[in-house]
Design a protein around this motif. Structure first.
Motif, short mmCIF file in Angstrom:
data_model
loop_
_atom_site.label_atom_id
_atom_site.label_comp_id
_atom_site.label_asym_id
_atom_site.label_seq_id
_atom_site.Cartn_x
_atom_site.Cartn_y
_atom_site.Cartn_z
N PHE A 184 34.84 35.16 46.08
CA PHE A 184 34.13 34.32 45.13
C PHE A 184 32.87 34.99 44.60
O PHE A 184 32.51 34.82 43.43
N ALA A 185 32.21 35.78 45.42
CA ALA A 185 31.04 36.53 44.95
C ALA A 185 31.44 37.55 43.89
O ALA A 185 30.73 37.75 42.90
N ALA A 186 32.59 38.18 44.08
CA ALA A 186 33.08 39.13 43.07
C ALA A 186 33.38 38.41 41.76
O ALA A 186 33.02 38.88 40.68
N LEU A 187 34.04 37.26 41.85
CA LEU A 187 34.30 36.47 40.65
C LEU A 187 33.01 36.01 39.99
O LEU A 187 32.90 35.97 38.77
N THR A 188 32.03 35.67 40.82
CA THR A 188 30.74 35.22 40.31
C THR A 188 30.12 36.28 39.40
O THR A 188 29.60 35.97 38.33
N ALA A 189 30.17 37.52 39.83
CA ALA A 189 29.57 38.60 39.03
C ALA A 189 30.26 38.73 37.68
O ALA A 189 29.60 38.85 36.64
N ILE A 190 31.58 38.68 37.69
CA ILE A 190 32.33 38.82 36.44
C ILE A 190 32.07 37.62 35.52
O ILE A 190 31.78 37.78 34.33
N LEU A 191 32.19 36.42 36.06
CA LEU A 191 31.98 35.21 35.26
C LEU A 191 30.55 35.10 34.76
O LEU A 191 30.31 34.69 33.62
N ALA A 192 29.58 35.49 35.59
CA ALA A 192 28.19 35.46 35.17
C ALA A 192 27.94 36.43 34.01
O ALA A 192 27.27 36.10 33.04
N LYS A 193 28.49 37.62 34.12
CA LYS A 193 28.31 38.61 33.05
C LYS A 193 28.89 38.09 31.74
O LYS A 193 28.28 38.23 30.68
N LEU A 194 30.06 37.46 31.81
CA LEU A 194 30.66 36.89 30.62
C LEU A 194 29.85 35.71 30.08
O LEU A 194 29.78 35.49 28.87
#
Length: 137
Positions: free
Chosen positions: A12-22
């Motif tokens: 979820f932390a990995a997804l957080t980084a991607i989603l936050a950047k977007l």
């Protein structure tokens, strides 16, 4: 069982980084952090209410409140810095630097909590630091 939650946390932390950047394109990172915080607040309090965990509130000591409040403050500062870094840098650079928190946590756990520093733990932390340096330079 702890490692399953730890792996889910990493995912979820990995997804957080991607989603936050977007999500921060053209948005003030502080506003983005505030929106994210409201979502987290709603989700976590929904879980607390659904599980009736709120009944434990009277059991919390002053010390517990103090540490949780300071933990919340440092989490907020971390998130504000993280979103600003994501806005300015690439995810593949920001995320590894952010994850240096693992090595820092190990060091602080040894210094503050008196946890033992084994050779394996020290080597792992050193490899994390080395890997981060490779990724960002």
């Amino acid at each position: 069982m702890w490692w399953i939650y730890a792996l889910l946390s990493a995912f979820f932390a990995a997804l957080t980084a991607i989603l936050a950047k977007l999500g921060i394109k053209g948005v003030d990172p502080d506003l983005a952090t505030a929106i994210r915080t409201v979502v987290i607040l709603l989700v976590t309090w929904s879980i607390v209410l659904a599980r009736a965990a709120w009944r434990q509130l009277p059991l919390l000591t002053g010390s517990t409140w103090t540490f949780l409040v300071f933990s919340g403050l440092t989490t907020g500062l971390s998130w504000l810095c993280y979103f600003k870094a994501l806005q300015l840098g690439t995810v593949s650079q920001v995320a590894p630097v952010d994850k240096l928190s693992i090595a820092l946590t190990i060091g602080l756990a040894v210094l503050v909590l008196g946890e033992p520093l084994t050779l394996k733990t020290a080597l792992g932390a050193g490899l994390m630091i080395g890997g981060t340096l490779v990724l960002i330079f």
